[in-house]
Design a protein around this motif. Structure first.
Motif, PDB file in Angstrom:
ATOM      1  N   ASN A 211       0.824  -1.209   0.000  1.00 50.63           N
ATOM      2  CA  ASN A 211       0.000   0.000   0.000  1.00 50.63           C
ATOM      3  C   ASN A 211       0.855   1.254   0.000  1.00 50.63           C
ATOM      4  O   ASN A 211       1.785   1.375   0.798  1.00 50.63           O
ATOM      5  CB  ASN A 211      -0.898   0.032   1.239  1.00 50.63           C
ATOM      6  N   TYR A 212       0.524   2.193  -0.900  1.00 51.07           N
ATOM      7  CA  TYR A 212       1.095   3.526  -0.831  1.00 51.07           C
ATOM      8  C   TYR A 212       0.313   4.340   0.201  1.00 51.07           C
ATOM      9  O   TYR A 212      -0.685   3.878   0.759  1.00 51.07           O
ATOM     10  CB  TYR A 212       1.031   4.204  -2.199  1.00 51.07           C
ATOM     11  N   LEU A 213       0.760   5.572   0.454  1.00 53.23           N
ATOM     12  CA  LEU A 213       0.177   6.387   1.514  1.00 53.23           C
ATOM     13  C   LEU A 213      -1.328   6.564   1.372  1.00 53.23           C
ATOM     14  O   LEU A 213      -2.065   6.538   2.355  1.00 53.23           O
ATOM     15  CB  LEU A 213       0.847   7.766   1.540  1.00 53.23           C
ATOM     16  N   GLU A 214      -1.799   6.745   0.144  1.00 55.84           N
ATOM     17  CA  GLU A 214      -3.216   7.047  -0.054  1.00 55.84           C
ATOM     18  C   GLU A 214      -4.097   5.804  -0.081  1.00 55.84           C
ATOM     19  O   GLU A 214      -5.321   5.912  -0.061  1.00 55.84           O
ATOM     20  CB  GLU A 214      -3.396   7.870  -1.331  1.00 55.84           C
ATOM     21  N   ARG A 215      -3.484   4.623  -0.162  1.00 57.91           N
ATOM     22  CA  ARG A 215      -4.205   3.350  -0.108  1.00 57.91           C
ATOM     23  C   ARG A 215      -5.321   3.288  -1.158  1.00 57.91           C
ATOM     24  O   ARG A 215      -6.319   2.590  -0.988  1.00 57.91           O
ATOM     25  CB  ARG A 215      -4.776   3.127   1.294  1.00 57.91           C
ATOM     26  N   SER A 216      -5.146   4.000  -2.241  1.00 59.07           N
ATOM     27  CA  SER A 216      -6.186   4.165  -3.252  1.00 59.07           C
ATOM     28  C   SER A 216      -5.867   3.333  -4.483  1.00 59.07           C
ATOM     29  O   SER A 216      -4.731   3.332  -4.960  1.00 59.07           O
ATOM     30  CB  SER A 216      -6.281   5.650  -3.636  1.00 59.07           C
ATOM     31  N   MET A 217      -6.877   2.646  -5.008  1.00 61.40           N
ATOM     32  CA  MET A 217      -6.671   1.877  -6.231  1.00 61.40           C
ATOM     33  C   MET A 217      -6.517   2.789  -7.452  1.00 61.40           C
ATOM     34  O   MET A 217      -5.891   2.411  -8.441  1.00 61.40           O
ATOM     35  CB  MET A 217      -7.832   0.906  -6.458  1.00 61.40           C
ATOM     36  N   ILE A 218      -7.066   3.992  -7.384  1.00 63.32           N
ATOM     37  CA  ILE A 218      -6.869   4.963  -8.462  1.00 63.32           C
ATOM     38  C   ILE A 218      -5.431   5.473  -8.447  1.00 63.32           C
ATOM     39  O   ILE A 218      -4.712   5.409  -9.446  1.00 63.32           O
ATOM     40  CB  ILE A 218      -7.849   6.149  -8.332  1.00 63.32           C
ATOM     41  N   THR A 262     -12.051  -1.181  -2.616  1.00 63.65           N
ATOM     42  CA  THR A 262     -11.513   0.139  -2.284  1.00 63.65           C
ATOM     43  C   THR A 262     -11.856   0.588  -0.863  1.00 63.65           C
ATOM     44  O   THR A 262     -11.673   1.760  -0.532  1.00 63.65           O
ATOM     45  CB  THR A 262     -12.038   1.187  -3.283  1.00 63.65           C
ATOM     46  N   ASN A 263     -12.343  -0.326  -0.014  1.00 65.33           N
ATOM     47  CA  ASN A 263     -12.739   0.057   1.341  1.00 65.33           C
ATOM     48  C   ASN A 263     -11.652   0.821   2.078  1.00 65.33           C
ATOM     49  O   ASN A 263     -11.921   1.756   2.824  1.00 65.33           O
ATOM     50  CB  ASN A 263     -13.088  -1.191   2.164  1.00 65.33           C
ATOM     51  N   ALA A 264     -10.393   0.405   1.901  1.00 56.41           N
ATOM     52  CA  ALA A 264      -9.292   0.965   2.683  1.00 56.41           C
ATOM     53  C   ALA A 264      -8.771   2.285   2.134  1.00 56.41           C
ATOM     54  O   ALA A 264      -7.907   2.908   2.749  1.00 56.41           O
ATOM     55  CB  ALA A 264      -8.143  -0.038   2.748  1.00 56.41           C
ATOM     56  N   SER A 265      -9.287   2.733   1.002  1.00 60.09           N
ATOM     57  CA  SER A 265      -8.764   3.937   0.360  1.00 60.09           C
ATOM     58  C   SER A 265      -8.942   5.170   1.230  1.00 60.09           C
ATOM     59  O   SER A 265      -9.939   5.312   1.958  1.00 60.09           O
ATOM     60  CB  SER A 265      -9.455   4.169  -0.976  1.00 60.09           C
TER      61      SER A 265
END
Length: 589
Positions: A211-218, A262-265
């Motif tokens: 995971n990167y900092l933003e935890r975003s799939m986008i 994307t729950n964790a985003s």
């Protein structure tokens, strides 16, 4: 990833639209590159035909898509197998795009794209523009002289914005750096590399699970693409290490139909439905499959090709990438299926993913506390989701009216034996008078949040003694067995609190065993027994139900209600209700 049945993965690809039949992967890998490249060129030609018509009127608005338009026109002009190869009719359209960009460019080199005079937003358009410039610079046609001159003028000026300008979000640092790497490859400048090194010196955060900092799939894909660009152009292979970890994580957060969990985003996609066709996951997996000779990444890229809308969303823009990046000219390794049966506890984000072929379970307990509604914080109340083929339970939520605290957000996930446990205890106090040392004659106290975080006022809450404290503890135990889940709910503490379980199923299915509520919405009650949701040939059963003293409004809580906000999403909503002390067990499978 440990390998699983290749035939099973193939079967799954077929289920989601592939036209490759039952051919083994070895055959596909041997024959696909040339055939696939022909598809890329054909798709580019189709897109250019549309562009020739669309670009006839004056360009009145600059948007990111213009970068891809320019790159696609350049690729069509320079690709020998294209029907538009060396067709000078495309040149005026290339010039038109570049002149429109120059006209909209601020003196500092930036564009207004989303944000005003934005270096990072300008960096986003530089990726396709630089690809187009790279392709054009390799072509010696005299008809392109003016286009090349204008394009260089725009890119170099934008390069100064990248070299000196600031950013907003974590991923912007790498987008800007990737753009500078591309500009430097075209028009070398030590200042570009110095700025890249300045950003890189801050460190690229990627946790052990990817995971990167933003935890975003986008934005994970945005970062992957930027790091691949820098690794390739600056000869820094070490930048690919976080890309490997992230793409591996992305697979485990991919549903059987290609949608992404994307729950964790910490960004906007925590409430969106997105899939592997968004952005450039196909290019990322393909690049890394070839570079690392990774057969599982090759299989994921093959799967993406089979997804509906691949041609419309991905294929039409691929030719510039394949002409720009030498790696894409190499054949990927023979694909090998990644696992389609697994149980993955992603501890860094308190996310659990369980997959049994086309049946998946998702648990989420990784809320950022204190709970705040803001970009950059994970606050999704969707703690459970379940899929069985086409039958999709988008989410399960739990809400109480305990002092308007709204939806349950777990403080992490623990595993006890075969059971995952989500839990949170909330305290709601009343406040006593301030002690003498904190009193002010003018009553002008510190503006601060209440100690439970529900509201703000100039009451200096932190220094007030608390009394009449009420507590509520929510515990959810989840045990998955062979694709079915048993969920045990236990809500204890102050008695008489309304508890609401909200199951939201994907629109378009059929519900039985439930009662349609007469409230003008797509709401249903499961009063008792078992309900069933069917979609296509698949179904999900759930229950037993309970519907004691229902309360179906204000489920979001005070943080949202104060601003008239809602977290309700499209779907078919089924409710189970009760009062504390609340103990109820349901099965979903």
């Amino acid at each position: 990833m440990p390998p699983l049945s290749r035939a099973l993965f193939l079967k799954q690809c077929i289920a989601y639209g592939t036209l490759i039949g039952l051919a083994p992967y070895a055959t596909i890998a041997a024959s696909a590159p040339d055939d696939f490249y022909k598809r890329i060129v054909a798709a580019n030609g189709k897109e250019v035909r549309k562009l020739v018509e669309a670009l006839k009127p004056e360009i009145t608005a600059v948007r990111r898509r213009l970068g891809f338009d320019m790159a696609n026109l350049a690729a069509a002009y320079c690709e020998p197998t294209s029907s538009y190869y060396q067709k000078n009719e495309l040149v005026p359209y290339l010039e038109k795009i570049v002149r429109a960009l120059l006209k909209s460019q601020h003196e500092d080199g930036t564009l207004d794209l989303g944000n005003l005079a934005s270096p990072p937003d300008t960096a986003f358009i530089m990726e396709p523009l630089c690809a187009g410039a790279t392709i054009l610079n390799a072509n010696s046609s005299g008809a392109l002289t003016e286009v090349k001159t204008l394009l260089k003028q725009f890119i170099v000026k934008a390069g100064e914005a990248m070299r000196t300008g600031g950013v907003h979000t974590p991923n912007h640092r790498w987008v800007v750096s990737g753009a500078l790497a591309k500009i430097n490859a075209l028009y070398p400048n030590p200042g570009y590399v110095k700025r890249i090194n300045e950003w890189l010196s801050e460190g690229i955060y990627c946790d052990r699970e990817g995971n990167y900092l933003e935890r975003s799939m986008i934005y994970s894909e945005v970062i992957d693409r930027s790091l691949i660009t820098m690794a390739s152009l600056l000869k820094r292979p070490e930048l690919l290490e976080p890309v490997r970890r992230n793409l591996n994580l992305v697979y485990y957060q991919t549903e059987p139909n290609g949608e992404l969990v994307t729950n964790a985003s910490r960004r906007q996609d925590q409430y969106q439905t997105i899939n592997l066709l968004n952005h450039h996951y196909f290019q990322d997996y393909t690049f890394m499959a070839i570079h690392d000779k990774n057969p599982e990444f090759a299989a994921i890229a093959e799967f993406i090709k089979t997804m509906p809308d691949f041609d419309e969303l991905v294929l039409k823009d691929l030719l510039p990438y394949y002409l720009e990046e030498p790696v894409f000219k190499q054949a990927p390794p023979v694909p090998k299926s990644p696992p389609v049966i697994f149980e993955k506890f992603i501890r860094e984000t308190s996310l659990v993913r369980i997959r049994r072929n086309d049946t998946t379970t998702t648990l989420f307990g990784g809320t950022d506390f204190p709970l705040l509604i803001a970009s950059g914080r994970a606050n999704s109340p969707n703690f459970f989701a379940f899929r069985k083929g086409a039958a999709i339970l988008n989410y399960l939520r739990l809400s109480t009216d305990f002092f308007s605290t709204g939806y349950f957000h777990s403080e992490g996930i623990t595993k006890v034996g075969n059971r995952y446990v989500l839990q949170r205890t909330i305290e709601a106090p009343y406040y006593q008078p301030l002690t003498a040392q904190f009193k002010k004659a003018d009553g002008n106290y510190k503006h601060s949040p209440s100690t439970d975080g529900r509201f703000w006022n100039k009451m200096d809450f932190e220094h007030r003694p608390k009394s009449n404290i009420s507590k509520l503890t929510v515990t959810v135990g989840v045990e998955e067995t062979n694709g079915a889940n048993t969920l045990a709910f236990n809500v204890t503490g102050i008695a008489g609190v309304h508890v609401t379980l909200e199951l939201c199923f994907r629109e378009g299915g059929r519900l039985t065993g439930v009662k349609k509520l007469d409230d003008g919405t797509d709401n249903y009650a499961l009063e008792s027994g078992t309900g069933e949701y069917k979609a296509g040939n698949d179904s999900i059963t759930f229950g037993p139900g309970t519907f004691e003293q229902p309360k179906l409004t204000g489920l979001e809580g005070e943080l949202y209600a104060t601003h008239f906000g809602t977290l309700r999403t499209p779907g078919m909503h089924v409710y189970l209700t009760g009062l504390t002390p609340f103990q109820h067990t349901i099965k979903i499978g």
